[in-house]
Scaffold this active site. Structure first.
Site, PDB file in Angstrom:
ATOM      1  N   GLY A 148     -71.537  55.762 -46.347  1.00  0.00           N
ATOM      2  CA  GLY A 148     -72.879  55.576 -46.244  1.00  0.00           C
ATOM      3  C   GLY A 148     -73.390  54.331 -45.260  1.00  0.00           C
ATOM      4  N   GLY A 184     -94.535  79.216 -22.747  1.00  0.00           N
ATOM      5  CA  GLY A 184     -94.677  77.996 -23.792  1.00  0.00           C
ATOM      6  C   GLY A 184     -94.258  76.482 -23.236  1.00  0.00           C
ATOM      7  N   ALA A 185     -92.979  76.525 -22.535  1.00  0.00           N
ATOM      8  CA  ALA A 185     -92.732  75.611 -21.965  1.00  0.00           C
ATOM      9  C   ALA A 185     -93.392  74.544 -21.217  1.00  0.00           C
ATOM     10  CB  ALA A 185     -91.234  75.703 -21.199  1.00  0.00           C
TER      11      ALA A 185
HETATM   12  C1  HXC Z   1     -62.716  44.976 -48.913  1.00  0.00           C
HETATM   13  C2  HXC Z   1     -61.915  45.406 -46.640  1.00  0.00           C
HETATM   14  C3  HXC Z   1     -62.374  46.637 -46.555  1.00  0.00           C
HETATM   15  C4  HXC Z   1     -63.277  46.874 -47.608  1.00  0.00           C
HETATM   16  C5  HXC Z   1     -60.950  46.587 -45.026  1.00  0.00           C
HETATM   17  N1  HXC Z   1     -60.816  45.356 -45.757  1.00  0.00           N
HETATM   18  N2  HXC Z   1     -62.006  47.444 -45.601  1.00  0.00           N
HETATM   19  N3  HXC Z   1     -61.686  44.577 -47.834  1.00  0.00           N
HETATM   20  N4  HXC Z   1     -63.572  46.016 -48.662  1.00  0.00           N
HETATM   21  N5  HXC Z   1     -64.056  47.934 -47.849  1.00  0.00           N
HETATM   22  C6  HXC Z   1     -59.918  44.209 -45.388  1.00  0.00           C
HETATM   23  C7  HXC Z   1     -58.389  44.677 -45.590  1.00  0.00           C
HETATM   24  O1  HXC Z   1     -58.113  44.498 -47.124  1.00  0.00           O
HETATM   25  C8  HXC Z   1     -57.756  43.719 -44.730  1.00  0.00           C
HETATM   26  O2  HXC Z   1     -57.510  42.390 -45.269  1.00  0.00           O
HETATM   27  C9  HXC Z   1     -58.599  43.564 -43.862  1.00  0.00           C
HETATM   28  O3  HXC Z   1     -60.051  44.021 -44.284  1.00  0.00           O
HETATM   29  C10 HXC Z   1     -58.291  44.453 -42.475  1.00  0.00           C
HETATM   30  O4  HXC Z   1     -58.188  46.036 -42.987  1.00  0.00           O
HETATM   31  P1  HXC Z   1     -56.704  46.626 -42.479  1.00  0.00           P
HETATM   32  O5  HXC Z   1     -56.721  47.811 -43.338  1.00  0.00           O
HETATM   33  O6  HXC Z   1     -55.601  45.874 -42.163  1.00  0.00           O
HETATM   34  O7  HXC Z   1     -57.362  47.191 -40.979  1.00  0.00           O
HETATM   35  P2  HXC Z   1     -57.131  48.355 -40.107  1.00  0.00           P
HETATM   36  O8  HXC Z   1     -55.848  48.836 -40.274  1.00  0.00           O
HETATM   37  O9  HXC Z   1     -57.565  48.222 -38.730  1.00  0.00           O
HETATM   38  O10 HXC Z   1     -58.256  49.436 -40.797  1.00  0.00           O
HETATM   39  C11 HXC Z   1     -59.487  49.130 -41.037  1.00  0.00           C
HETATM   40  C12 HXC Z   1     -59.994  50.481 -42.029  1.00  0.00           C
HETATM   41  C13 HXC Z   1     -59.529  50.318 -43.486  1.00  0.00           C
HETATM   42  C14 HXC Z   1     -59.932  51.871 -41.687  1.00  0.00           C
HETATM   43  C15 HXC Z   1     -61.745  50.135 -42.181  1.00  0.00           C
HETATM   44  O11 HXC Z   1     -59.390  48.915 -43.836  1.00  0.00           O
HETATM   45  C16 HXC Z   1     -59.905  51.206 -44.215  1.00  0.00           C
HETATM   46  O12 HXC Z   1     -59.903  52.196 -44.519  1.00  0.00           O
HETATM   47  N6  HXC Z   1     -60.859  50.290 -45.109  1.00  0.00           N
HETATM   48  C17 HXC Z   1     -61.328  50.867 -46.413  1.00  0.00           C
HETATM   49  C18 HXC Z   1     -62.588  51.716 -46.060  1.00  0.00           C
HETATM   50  C19 HXC Z   1     -63.417  52.211 -47.166  1.00  0.00           C
HETATM   51  O13 HXC Z   1     -62.899  52.854 -47.802  1.00  0.00           O
HETATM   52  N7  HXC Z   1     -64.624  51.603 -47.398  1.00  0.00           N
HETATM   53  C20 HXC Z   1     -65.253  51.816 -48.397  1.00  0.00           C
HETATM   54  C21 HXC Z   1     -66.223  52.964 -47.657  1.00  0.00           C
HETATM   55  S1  HXC Z   1     -67.477  53.696 -48.828  1.00  0.00           S
HETATM   56  P3  HXC Z   1     -56.372  41.540 -45.235  1.00  0.00           P
HETATM   57  O14 HXC Z   1     -56.736  40.278 -46.031  1.00  0.00           O
HETATM   58  O15 HXC Z   1     -55.201  42.129 -44.981  1.00  0.00           O
HETATM   59  O16 HXC Z   1     -56.536  41.018 -43.601  1.00  0.00           O
HETATM   60  C22 HXC Z   1     -68.756  52.796 -48.092  1.00  0.00           C
HETATM   61  C23 HXC Z   1     -69.953  53.190 -49.128  1.00  0.00           C
HETATM   62  C24 HXC Z   1     -71.012  52.621 -48.615  1.00  0.00           C
HETATM   63  O17 HXC Z   1     -68.714  51.809 -47.450  1.00  0.00           O
HETATM   64  C25 HXC Z   1     -72.275  53.441 -49.239  1.00  0.00           C
HETATM   65  C26 HXC Z   1     -73.485  53.000 -48.742  1.00  0.00           C
HETATM   66  C27 HXC Z   1     -74.769  53.795 -49.246  1.00  0.00           C
END
Ligand code: HXC
Length: 510
Positions: free
Chosen positions: A170, A404-405
């Site tokens: 989102g 029309g364009a």
């Molecule tokens: C808390 C998070 C985080 C999250 C990453 N981190 N995403 N912490 N909440 N959503 C933290 C990790 O724990 C890690 O902490 C650091 O950030 C870096 O993440 P890595 O995974 O090591 O980095 P990378 O390999 O580059 O991968 C990045 C990533 C992956 C692809 C973004 O972290 C990931 O898939 N994160 C989760 C994404 C996700 O599912 N988010 C929620 C989506 S739903 P440390 O301490 O180890 O450095 C959403 C809904 C929004 O967003 C709705 C709005 C209406």
């Protein structure tokens, strides 16, 4: 006293270090700048004033109480771009992956509120793992607070999003509401559901880059307006874009000093149109030769190439350009080009940027795919956008303006202010051959007669004079003096005031 100052400096240094040396190093290894380095590139030197540097999250679940990093993953504040005010936020991937917590969202909302109150644009640098997983619904509420502000700010202050890392789920909908999205190639991506979920649900196998990288969004989806090779190039492009925009809908766009000659004559334009009416030519050449200092800032250049959009300056004033491009699909209008141009026209109108329209359009693209895809509704978007626009509108027809364009492309009938045609213009319901084949269908076997009739249809309609006789074209101008004429026309329109009938809002065919 000295001790307190030291403490302050220490706290500032802690906040500035973000998620620590190793995470900063990892960020650099990915070819990305840190959130602070990005602001340094984006803003004028020493102009950044930071808010909320010491804010930290309030989450206590999952041991988060003992894991607090000042700033909470986003740097917010205001600064200047070429001396003009701008509010900014820059997500810090080194702090909890730039994820959005309740307090992180509050920081963003605070600068958005300031931008609205003080009438200045907001630029968001996005690099985030999405909702802070430890916080659950508090984070979702935070997103919605940001969305709400994006919606209310739309048309009030320009909003620009730069995608410089992950932007998924989102979270994509905040940038989606903003006016422009720029992305960095190979280090940023945007999607609603990532490759894993896609694979599970639809069995399609794609990489993150293929699904939502900069190339995808600038060539296929048109979600993004520009793609650049690295952080620095992207941020420099944003500075350039910014120079064309007003601070808000309460102000006019900035006027720069132009050193270009207002009377500049371009003799080469007299031969821009090929002798063969079906041969293409590059409309970009005309745009560049009209523009001050030959400077054109194009948007969405790799999507719907049959229409060109972007900004130029005339006498230093910002002008939005929309132009059919005969090099692609003969410059036909279709679903994609109509949507692309319509949104741009509406942006310009919302922010009082006058519109220059350059026309060479043989009509709407025929085809089952176009009809099934709703070309009726999408084409209507452009028609609607031009018709409702009250900014100064100057149109130049270089060659074809069929069917029309012709009406759609900022014609006089849709409140075009100055509508010029080159002597090579052909303003007609359709091309001569097609017209004769319809009117004289029963005589198609008589080739000589058909050729004769086609020639006489061409003689009668393949020129700008019929339209000029009716006042639909204000003047027929020499290609070489197009810059001068267009510039004079815009000059005379600076005091234009047109007010549309009162309504709550319109109902553009979305
Ligand atoms: C808390 C998070 C985080 C999250 C990453 N981190 N995403 N912490 N909440 N959503 C933290 C990790 O724990 C890690 O902490 C650091 O950030 C870096 O993440 P890595 O995974 O090591 O980095 P990378 O390999 O580059 O991968 C990045 C990533 C992956 C692809 C973004 O972290 C990931 O898939 N994160 C989760 C994404 C996700 O599912 N988010 C929620 C989506 S739903 P440390 O301490 O180890 O450095 C959403 C809904 C929004 O967003 C709705 C709005 C209406």
């Amino acid at each position: 006293m000295k001790e307190i100052l030291k403490q302050l400096e220490a706290k500032r240094a802690e906040a500035r270090s973000g998620g620590g040396t190793s995470r900063v190093k990892a960020q650099h290894l990915k070819g990305k700048l840190t959130a602070r380095e990005r602001l340094e590139v984006l803003l004028d030197e020493n102009s950044f004033e930071e808010f909320d540097m010491f804010v930290s999250h309030r989450c206590v679940d999952f041991d988060m109480a003992s894991n607090k990093i000042p700033g909470d993953g986003v740097i917010t504040g205001w600064g200047k771009i070429n001396g003009r005010l701008v509010y900014v936020f820059s997500q810090d991937f080194t702090v909890f992956g730039g994820s959005l917590s309740e307090t992180h969202a509050k920081k963003i909302c605070k600068v958005m509120d300031m931008a609205m109150q003080n009438g200045a644009p907001i630029i968001g640098l996005n690099d985030s793992g999405g909702a802070r997983i430890q916080e659950g619904v508090a984070s979702l509420a935070g997103y919605a607070e940001v969305f709400k502000r994006n919606i209310l700010a739309s048309g009030v202050v320009p909003q620009i999003s730069v995608i410089m890392g992950p932007c998924a789920g989102g979270a994509v909908y905040s940038p989606a509401i903003t006016d422009f999205i720029f992305m960095v190639r190979n280090s940023s991506y945007m999607f609603v559901t990532g490759p894993e979920v896609v694979k599970t649900v639809t069995n399609e196998i794609v990489t993150a880059e293929e699904l939502g990288g900069a190339n995808t969004h600038t060539t296929r989806s048109s979600v993004a307006d520009g793609a650049f090779d690295n952080d620095i190039e992207t941020l420099r492009a944003i500075r350039r874009l910014y120079s064309f925009l007003p601070l808000s809908n309460r102000e006019k766009p900035p006027v720069l000093i132009s050193f270009d000659n207002v009377d500049r004559v371009e003799t080469s334009l007299d031969t821009l149109i090929p002798d063969n009416p079906n041969s293409p030519y590059d409309m970009r050449e005309l745009i560049i030769k009209i523009a001050d200092e030959y400077d054109f800032f194009e948007l969405q250049e790799d999507f719907a190439k049959n229409i060109i959009i972007g900004f130029i300056r005339l006498e230093g004033y910002s002008i939005g350009v929309v132009a059919n491009q005969p090099l692609t699909l003969a410059g036909c209008l279709d679903i994609d080009s109509s949507k692309k141009a319509a949104r741009f026209v509406r942006f310009c109108d919302a922010f009082e940027i006058p519109l220059l329209t350059l026309v060479d359009v043989p009509g709407f693209l025929p085809g089952v795919a176009q009809e099934y895809g709703g070309v009726i509704k999408h084409g209507a978007k452009l028609l609607f956008a031009y018709g409702e626009a009250t900014v100064p509108k100057v149109t130049v027809i270089t060659r074809k303006a069929y069917g029309g364009a012709y009406d759609v492309m900022s014609s006089k009938h849709l409140r075009g202010d100055f509508n010029y045609a080159w002597p090579t213009a052909e303003i007609a319901v359709m091309g001569a051959k097609g017209a004769v084949e319809i009117i004289y269908r029963s005589e198609l076997s008589d080739k000589n007669k058909i050729n004769r009739l086609t020639n006489s249809y061409e003689e009668r309609f393949a020129n700008p004079f019929v339209a000029a006789e009716q006042g639909f074209i204000d003047d027929i101008i020499m290609p070489r003096s197009t810059r001068k004429r267009v510039l004079q026309a815009f000059g005379s329109l600076r005091g234009k005031k047109v007010i549309n009938p009162w309504k709550k809002h319109d109902n553009i065919p979305l």
